[in-house]
Scaffold this motif. Sequence first.
Motif, PDB file in Angstrom:
ATOM      1  N   VAL A 177      61.593   2.471  66.758  1.00 46.88           N
ATOM      2  CA  VAL A 177      61.111   2.420  65.372  1.00 46.88           C
ATOM      3  C   VAL A 177      62.249   2.375  64.365  1.00 46.88           C
ATOM      4  O   VAL A 177      62.249   1.517  63.463  1.00 46.88           O
ATOM      5  CB  VAL A 177      60.154   3.599  65.107  1.00 46.88           C
ATOM      6  CG1 VAL A 177      59.795   3.673  63.638  1.00 46.88           C
ATOM      7  CG2 VAL A 177      58.902   3.460  65.950  1.00 46.88           C
ATOM      8  N   TYR A 220      63.296  -4.285  59.337  1.00 44.00           N
ATOM      9  CA  TYR A 220      62.583  -5.554  59.412  1.00 44.00           C
ATOM     10  C   TYR A 220      61.089  -5.402  59.248  1.00 44.00           C
ATOM     11  O   TYR A 220      60.326  -6.306  59.526  1.00 44.00           O
ATOM     12  CB  TYR A 220      62.872  -6.242  60.744  1.00 44.00           C
ATOM     13  CG  TYR A 220      64.342  -6.296  61.038  1.00 44.00           C
ATOM     14  CD1 TYR A 220      64.903  -5.471  61.994  1.00 44.00           C
ATOM     15  CD2 TYR A 220      65.172  -7.141  60.309  1.00 44.00           C
ATOM     16  CE1 TYR A 220      66.251  -5.500  62.240  1.00 44.00           C
ATOM     17  CE2 TYR A 220      66.532  -7.172  60.549  1.00 44.00           C
ATOM     18  CZ  TYR A 220      67.067  -6.351  61.514  1.00 44.00           C
ATOM     19  OH  TYR A 220      68.400  -6.383  61.749  1.00 44.00           O
ATOM     20  N   LEU A 221      60.650  -4.224  58.805  1.00 43.25           N
ATOM     21  CA  LEU A 221      59.220  -4.050  58.619  1.00 43.25           C
ATOM     22  C   LEU A 221      58.736  -4.892  57.448  1.00 43.25           C
ATOM     23  O   LEU A 221      59.443  -5.087  56.474  1.00 43.25           O
ATOM     24  CB  LEU A 221      58.909  -2.577  58.306  1.00 43.25           C
ATOM     25  CG  LEU A 221      58.982  -1.606  59.461  1.00 43.25           C
ATOM     26  CD1 LEU A 221      58.738  -0.196  58.973  1.00 43.25           C
ATOM     27  CD2 LEU A 221      57.937  -1.961  60.498  1.00 43.25           C
ATOM     28  N   CYS A 222      57.501  -5.356  57.599  1.00 46.28           N
ATOM     29  CA  CYS A 222      56.962  -6.106  56.464  1.00 46.28           C
ATOM     30  C   CYS A 222      55.635  -5.520  56.023  1.00 46.28           C
ATOM     31  O   CYS A 222      55.054  -4.706  56.668  1.00 46.28           O
ATOM     32  CB  CYS A 222      56.781  -7.562  56.828  1.00 46.28           C
ATOM     33  SG  CYS A 222      56.243  -7.847  58.490  1.00 46.28           S
ATOM     34  N   LEU A 233      53.554  -2.122  65.464  1.00 46.21           N
ATOM     35  CA  LEU A 233      54.549  -1.357  64.731  1.00 46.21           C
ATOM     36  C   LEU A 233      54.682  -1.826  63.296  1.00 46.21           C
ATOM     37  O   LEU A 233      55.314  -1.158  62.481  1.00 46.21           O
ATOM     38  CB  LEU A 233      55.916  -1.476  65.429  1.00 46.21           C
ATOM     39  CG  LEU A 233      56.028  -0.834  66.801  1.00 46.21           C
ATOM     40  CD1 LEU A 233      57.427  -1.028  67.352  1.00 46.21           C
ATOM     41  CD2 LEU A 233      55.703   0.641  66.731  1.00 46.21           C
ATOM     42  N   GLY A 234      54.109  -2.979  63.033  1.00 51.84           N
ATOM     43  CA  GLY A 234      54.169  -3.467  61.664  1.00 51.84           C
ATOM     44  C   GLY A 234      55.258  -4.498  61.456  1.00 51.84           C
ATOM     45  O   GLY A 234      55.599  -4.847  60.337  1.00 51.84           O
ATOM     46  N   VAL A 235      55.799  -4.962  62.573  1.00 46.43           N
ATOM     47  CA  VAL A 235      56.835  -5.973  62.465  1.00 46.43           C
ATOM     48  C   VAL A 235      56.210  -7.327  62.755  1.00 46.43           C
ATOM     49  O   VAL A 235      55.302  -7.428  63.576  1.00 46.43           O
ATOM     50  CB  VAL A 235      57.943  -5.719  63.505  1.00 46.43           C
ATOM     51  CG1 VAL A 235      59.114  -6.639  63.287  1.00 46.43           C
ATOM     52  CG2 VAL A 235      58.349  -4.269  63.476  1.00 46.43           C
ATOM     53  N   VAL A 276      63.778  -1.112  64.183  1.00 48.73           N
ATOM     54  CA  VAL A 276      63.060  -2.202  63.535  1.00 48.73           C
ATOM     55  C   VAL A 276      62.711  -1.899  62.096  1.00 48.73           C
ATOM     56  O   VAL A 276      62.118  -2.727  61.407  1.00 48.73           O
ATOM     57  CB  VAL A 276      61.767  -2.571  64.296  1.00 48.73           C
ATOM     58  CG1 VAL A 276      62.086  -3.055  65.676  1.00 48.73           C
ATOM     59  CG2 VAL A 276      60.827  -1.429  64.316  1.00 48.73           C
ATOM     60  N   LYS A 277      63.074  -0.694  61.675  1.00 51.46           N
ATOM     61  CA  LYS A 277      62.694  -0.299  60.319  1.00 51.46           C
ATOM     62  C   LYS A 277      63.135  -1.298  59.244  1.00 51.46           C
ATOM     63  O   LYS A 277      62.357  -1.625  58.358  1.00 51.46           O
ATOM     64  CB  LYS A 277      63.283   1.093  60.016  1.00 51.46           C
ATOM     65  CG  LYS A 277      62.226   2.039  59.494  1.00 51.46           C
ATOM     66  CD  LYS A 277      62.830   3.127  58.682  1.00 51.46           C
ATOM     67  CE  LYS A 277      62.725   4.446  59.320  1.00 51.46           C
ATOM     68  NZ  LYS A 277      61.718   5.320  59.410  1.00 51.46           N
ATOM     69  N   GLN A 279      53.645  -6.065  66.815  1.00 54.95           N
ATOM     70  CA  GLN A 279      52.710  -6.243  65.702  1.00 54.95           C
ATOM     71  C   GLN A 279      52.087  -4.907  65.313  1.00 54.95           C
ATOM     72  O   GLN A 279      51.893  -4.612  64.132  1.00 54.95           O
ATOM     73  CB  GLN A 279      51.623  -7.244  66.083  1.00 54.95           C
ATOM     74  CG  GLN A 279      52.098  -8.670  65.926  1.00 54.95           C
ATOM     75  CD  GLN A 279      51.216  -9.649  66.671  1.00 54.95           C
ATOM     76  OE1 GLN A 279      50.216  -9.271  67.289  1.00 54.95           O
ATOM     77  NE2 GLN A 279      51.589 -10.918  66.628  1.00 54.95           N
TER      78      GLN A 279
END
Lengths: 99, 538
Positions: free
Chosen positions: A91, A97-99, A34-36, A94-95, A32
């Motif tokens: 990072v 899949y960032l939201c 990380l922004g995911v 997961v890039k 979370q």
Amino acid sequence: MDKVMRMSSEKGVVIFTKSSCCLSYAVQVLFQDLGVNPKIHEIDKDPECREIEKALMRLGCSKPVPAVFIGGKLVGSTNEVMSMHLSSSLVPLVKPYLC
Amino acid sequence: MNSTSTHFVPPRRVGIYEPVHQFGMWGESFKSNISNGTMNTPNHIIIPNNQKLDNNVSEDTSHGTAGTPHMFDQEASTSRHPDKIQRRLAQNREAARKSRLRKKAYVQQLETSRLKLIQLEQELDRARQQGFYVGNGIDTNSLGFSETMNPGIAAFEMEYGHWVEEQNRQICELRTVLHGHINDIELRSLVENAMKHYFELFRMKSSAAKADVFFVMSGMWRTSAERFFLWIGGFRPSDLLKVLLPHFDVLTDQQLLDVCNLKQSCQQAEDALTQGMEKLQHTLADCVAAGQLGEGSYIPQVNSAMDRLEALVSFVNQADHLRHETLQQMYRILTTRQAARGLLALGEYFQRLRALSSSWATRHREPTLSIATPGTAAIFRRGTASATSTSSSFHGVRIQHQVSARVPAAATISSSSPKPSVVMMSKREAELKEIRSKTTEQLQEEVVDLKGELFMLRLQKSARNEFKSSDFRRMKKQVARMLTVKREREIKEGIKKRLSRKLDRQWKKSIVPRPPPSLKKLQEEEAAEEAAEAAKSA
């Protein structure tokens, strides 16, 4: 087994946790941060809890939870996640899949 | 026995007739007291009666004997009271006997204590072999024996002690190597050894966590200052970066970027783990507090809590894993030399924390020391100065050593203290200060004066006048101090021994003997007296 594969491909980032496991909670918090927004499956709420555990262990995790899947592929447990994160390889993974 | 009195003839021929009649009384009293060492000369016998001897007889005997110890001359006056002498000597005997008995008792006590000590040591060795809990005194706050005897923990503590020693050794090596020159290959191997050493610690901790996770979490195996910064059983990985980074002046852009990323990810991982720990605490608290009020039995709560506690072990392992990875990444990002500097910085940081723990623990000891010694503030400074040294494991010992040498230490340390704010100074320090405040010429004059005074003292002594024998020592030492200060100043200017001796000789040749101040005072007083008398009679 298939269920696991199915569940892990539902979303970009999928984490299998148990509600009693605080380490899984920590992994959740990390993602979370990380922004995911990972999809959390609390397997102890699932009726097929035992099979999912067994399947996860068979896939290669020493501990069933937390198990992290990114893009359908198994990343591993907390250890692997932390190592990847510190070596800055998490990072980019997961890039998309960032939201 | 009787013959001994013949030896005691006063050296001064002048006073021969005076104490002659006392010989007889001497003879009687000394008969009982003179022990072994004297010789028997049957020729010279004085009848040990209380009668007065003939002057002739005594003259003969006195002329006939050899040199005598003149100290018994002074005894002449006391032979008028033989009882007193007897009593004194008897008391002396008693005191000697009592002292001998006391010594015997003390020695016996020592022997028994020694035996007890040997027994205890044997027991200790036996216990250690069986793996009992042994406290490892890293700092003065060390644990003694714990109540629970956990072999895993005992082994861990011992291993940790060795780990710290090895760590200190490695740091010393790194320090000397970085000051000098070393080729990259050797440096690399040093760095890799140091890294392995840290990884070894994490491995040790993981097995200890399996044995007793609360122990590892408590940080009791670490010093108190380190415990202050404790995060899940060890140091914070983000702290590690904070300590390392200031020491790298030149980093390439890529390195800077990598370091930045590492910092951020490390912080994020740390925060995640922290939040996980908090959740664990909440759930555990809920678990323990659950159930109806006043149920009596709390076994279900305890059981469920026990399940949850298993998670603690994994948290400790994760925290160590994080530390491991952070170190690994730093090693990857930096060059070998930078890594060496970083490891040195890290090692020194922990050494300083340990030293801080030590000196904090002993900070209350100083006031008790200062009771016996003069400069109190100086002692405080001495305590801290000694504690900031690197070898932290010897702190207790070092303070003890200084206690035994406290008098000279106090004098030297406090006199070298730069701060003049310490108002209380001992007499010797005040003297030294005064000496140092004088110029070299003044010192020379003072030395000449003191030597003159010494001369006067010697005169007094030979004239059998009254004099203080302590003055001899005092003045000689003052002369020594002044000459020392003079030589110190010379050394500072860079005058070597040969030249200094030459100058000394020149000075000594040049001094003109003059009456010392004490004589001058006497002369002045006499002059004043005479003037007063003259004025009176006139």
